[in-house]
Design a protein around this motif. Sequence first.
Motif, PDB file in Angstrom:
ATOM      1  N   LYS A  11       0.837  -1.206   0.000  1.00  0.00           N
ATOM      2  CA  LYS A  11       0.000   0.000   0.000  1.00  0.00           C
ATOM      3  C   LYS A  11       0.866   1.248   0.000  1.00  0.00           C
ATOM      4  N   ARG A  12       1.913   1.247   0.823  1.00  0.00           N
ATOM      5  CA  ARG A  12       2.780   2.418   0.886  1.00  0.00           C
ATOM      6  C   ARG A  12       3.487   2.667  -0.443  1.00  0.00           C
ATOM      7  N   LEU A  13       3.904   1.588  -1.102  1.00  0.00           N
ATOM      8  CA  LEU A  13       4.518   1.763  -2.420  1.00  0.00           C
ATOM      9  C   LEU A  13       3.493   2.293  -3.424  1.00  0.00           C
ATOM     10  N   GLY A  14       2.287   1.718  -3.373  1.00  0.00           N
ATOM     11  CA  GLY A  14       1.247   2.114  -4.312  1.00  0.00           C
ATOM     12  C   GLY A  14       0.830   3.561  -4.168  1.00  0.00           C
ATOM     13  N   GLU A  15       0.992   4.128  -2.975  1.00  0.00           N
ATOM     14  CA  GLU A  15       0.587   5.510  -2.738  1.00  0.00           C
ATOM     15  C   GLU A  15       1.468   6.512  -3.477  1.00  0.00           C
ATOM     16  N   PHE A  16       2.609   6.056  -3.972  1.00  0.00           N
ATOM     17  CA  PHE A  16       3.462   6.961  -4.730  1.00  0.00           C
ATOM     18  C   PHE A  16       2.942   7.172  -6.161  1.00  0.00           C
ATOM     19  N   ALA A  17       2.082   6.301  -6.661  1.00  0.00           N
ATOM     20  CA  ALA A  17       1.536   6.467  -8.009  1.00  0.00           C
ATOM     21  C   ALA A  17       0.742   7.768  -8.077  1.00  0.00           C
ATOM     22  N   GLY A  18       1.082   8.606  -9.045  1.00  0.00           N
ATOM     23  CA  GLY A  18       0.433   9.894  -9.204  1.00  0.00           C
ATOM     24  C   GLY A  18       1.059  11.005  -8.379  1.00  0.00           C
ATOM     25  N   ARG A  19       2.046  10.678  -7.551  1.00  0.00           N
ATOM     26  CA  ARG A  19       2.647  11.690  -6.678  1.00  0.00           C
ATOM     27  C   ARG A  19       3.785  12.417  -7.397  1.00  0.00           C
ATOM     28  N   GLU A  20       3.854  13.716  -7.182  1.00  0.00           N
ATOM     29  CA  GLU A  20       4.975  14.505  -7.686  1.00  0.00           C
ATOM     30  C   GLU A  20       6.164  14.269  -6.757  1.00  0.00           C
ATOM     31  N   VAL A  21       7.231  13.696  -7.299  1.00  0.00           N
ATOM     32  CA  VAL A  21       8.415  13.412  -6.485  1.00  0.00           C
ATOM     33  C   VAL A  21       9.538  14.403  -6.744  1.00  0.00           C
ATOM     34  N   LEU A  22       9.380  15.212  -7.775  1.00  0.00           N
ATOM     35  CA  LEU A  22      10.360  16.250  -8.063  1.00  0.00           C
ATOM     36  C   LEU A  22       9.625  17.480  -8.558  1.00  0.00           C
ATOM     37  N   PRO A  23       9.528  18.530  -7.713  1.00  0.00           N
ATOM     38  CA  PRO A  23       8.842  19.748  -8.155  1.00  0.00           C
ATOM     39  C   PRO A  23       9.666  20.472  -9.204  1.00  0.00           C
ATOM     40  N   PRO A  24       9.023  21.305 -10.020  1.00  0.00           N
ATOM     41  CA  PRO A  24       9.765  22.004 -11.072  1.00  0.00           C
ATOM     42  C   PRO A  24      10.896  22.838 -10.488  1.00  0.00           C
ATOM     43  N   ARG A  25      12.078  22.666 -11.048  1.00  0.00           N
ATOM     44  CA  ARG A  25      13.218  23.472 -10.635  1.00  0.00           C
ATOM     45  C   ARG A  25      14.177  23.579 -11.809  1.00  0.00           C
ATOM     46  N   PRO A  26      14.789  24.755 -11.999  1.00  0.00           N
ATOM     47  CA  PRO A  26      15.696  24.916 -13.142  1.00  0.00           C
ATOM     48  C   PRO A  26      16.988  24.139 -12.939  1.00  0.00           C
ATOM     49  N   GLY A  27      17.612  23.766 -14.038  1.00  0.00           N
ATOM     50  CA  GLY A  27      18.891  23.103 -13.992  1.00  0.00           C
ATOM     51  C   GLY A  27      19.984  24.071 -13.564  1.00  0.00           C
ATOM     52  N   PRO A  28      21.188  23.578 -13.317  1.00  0.00           N
ATOM     53  CA  PRO A  28      22.266  24.443 -12.822  1.00  0.00           C
ATOM     54  C   PRO A  28      22.750  25.482 -13.817  1.00  0.00           C
ATOM     55  N   ASP A  29      22.608  25.218 -15.118  1.00  0.00           N
ATOM     56  CA  ASP A  29      23.125  26.141 -16.133  1.00  0.00           C
ATOM     57  C   ASP A  29      22.128  26.276 -17.267  1.00  0.00           C
ATOM     58  N   PRO A  30      22.044  27.478 -17.868  1.00  0.00           N
ATOM     59  CA  PRO A  30      21.229  27.615 -19.079  1.00  0.00           C
ATOM     60  C   PRO A  30      21.906  26.933 -20.259  1.00  0.00           C
ATOM     61  N   VAL A  31      21.168  26.753 -21.326  1.00  0.00           N
ATOM     62  CA  VAL A  31      21.727  26.175 -22.546  1.00  0.00           C
ATOM     63  C   VAL A  31      22.861  27.069 -23.035  1.00  0.00           C
ATOM     64  N   ASN A  32      24.038  26.467 -23.278  1.00  0.00           N
ATOM     65  CA  ASN A  32      25.199  27.266 -23.659  1.00  0.00           C
ATOM     66  C   ASN A  32      26.052  26.520 -24.673  1.00  0.00           C
ATOM     67  N   VAL A  33      26.807  27.279 -25.450  1.00  0.00           N
ATOM     68  CA  VAL A  33      27.599  26.711 -26.544  1.00  0.00           C
ATOM     69  C   VAL A  33      28.731  25.812 -26.053  1.00  0.00           C
ATOM     70  N   PRO A  34      29.475  26.165 -24.989  1.00  0.00           N
ATOM     71  CA  PRO A  34      30.569  25.266 -24.573  1.00  0.00           C
ATOM     72  C   PRO A  34      30.092  23.855 -24.235  1.00  0.00           C
ATOM     73  N   MET A  35      28.959  23.741 -23.515  1.00  0.00           N
ATOM     74  CA  MET A  35      28.468  22.408 -23.181  1.00  0.00           C
ATOM     75  C   MET A  35      27.991  21.668 -24.430  1.00  0.00           C
ATOM     76  N   ILE A  36      27.380  22.399 -25.369  1.00  0.00           N
ATOM     77  CA  ILE A  36      26.970  21.779 -26.634  1.00  0.00           C
ATOM     78  C   ILE A  36      28.199  21.260 -27.374  1.00  0.00           C
ATOM     79  N   ARG A  37      29.266  22.046 -27.374  1.00  0.00           N
ATOM     80  CA  ARG A  37      30.487  21.634 -28.086  1.00  0.00           C
ATOM     81  C   ARG A  37      31.053  20.337 -27.494  1.00  0.00           C
ATOM     82  N   HIS A  38      31.119  20.266 -26.168  1.00  0.00           N
ATOM     83  CA  HIS A  38      31.630  19.050 -25.532  1.00  0.00           C
ATOM     84  C   HIS A  38      30.760  17.852 -25.898  1.00  0.00           C
TER      85      HIS A  38
END
Length: 334
Positions: A11-38
């Motif tokens: 039951k406790r495992l089943g209660e996680f169905a439909g639950r938000e486990v990670l709220p919206p949060r931005p990543g550490p860096d915006p989209v950038n050319v150096p990371m794209i190049r790598h």
Amino acid sequence: MAPTEQDGYEKRLGEFAGREVLPPRPGPDPVNVPMIRHWVEAMGDRNPVYLDEAAARATGRAGIVAPASMTQAWTMPGYAATEARRDDGDGLGGLIAVLAEGGYTSVVATDSEFDFHRELTVGDHVGVREVVESVSPEKKTALGAGRFVTTERTYLDQHGEVVARQRWRMLWFRPRQSASPQPASPQSASPQSETPRAEAPPMLRPRPAVNRDNAFWFEAAREHRLVIQRCTGCGALRHPPGPCCPGCGSYAWDTAEASGRGRVHSFVVSHHPRHPAFPPPHLVALVELEEGTRLVTNLVGVTPEEVEIDMPVALEWLDPDPDLSLPVFRPVTA
């Protein structure tokens, strides 16, 4: 001992169905050319729209765009932040804790399905929200008894607009316990009284993730043929396999036979996590084939101290069991 149904575990495992486990949060860096190049250099992706402003504009785009395969990478929080999330009792940390109660302490990704809404451009700041879709009943797998946890990840830009959705499935499993050797007793010390002990069957190598886009490659490997996907529109070779040519956009393709010769582009020596199917030292290499594409593979017949970047290597075939054949590479000696 694993929790029982009487403990309310299911039951406790089943209660996680439909639950938000990670709220919206931005990543550490915006989209950038150096990371794209790598990224594109590591992947061997030569599509000019990822690094060349003029080439991107010539296709009707506003400017440089990031490869779609990088979407998840922009949101990865780093080790320290990931560990902090494990303390969240109602979120992802809570789910991991309940799984651990059942002995499901090991994890492997099994499936990922992406739905892309738009391309990411330089300056976009991507965040992600994750909701549990389902937790399966216990299943028997080659890795051990486990549960498949399926979540939906929604990727959002800095304005809160959806840029992609991902259906993500992981197997949380209970590692198989190897039998511990028993100390010899005085009675069993003599050859006459020793009883032969049956050896445990060898652990199967984990199965690769086979889908509609790469099944042809694994089928060819079963026949000991190393093939490379080739666009019949422009003739470009590509690996890993995919449904569409990143150069010309064509969906038509065939395959070319690889020579089996190449050079070590990069390599790592994997020490953890340990797995019975991979005796140490486990050498993982990125081999650049003679044809120009790169392949993640294993090196054999060489020690970690002997491996060098740009070392010439040649193809061999590894048949760990009757249902699996994989290409590995051995150094070419003069």
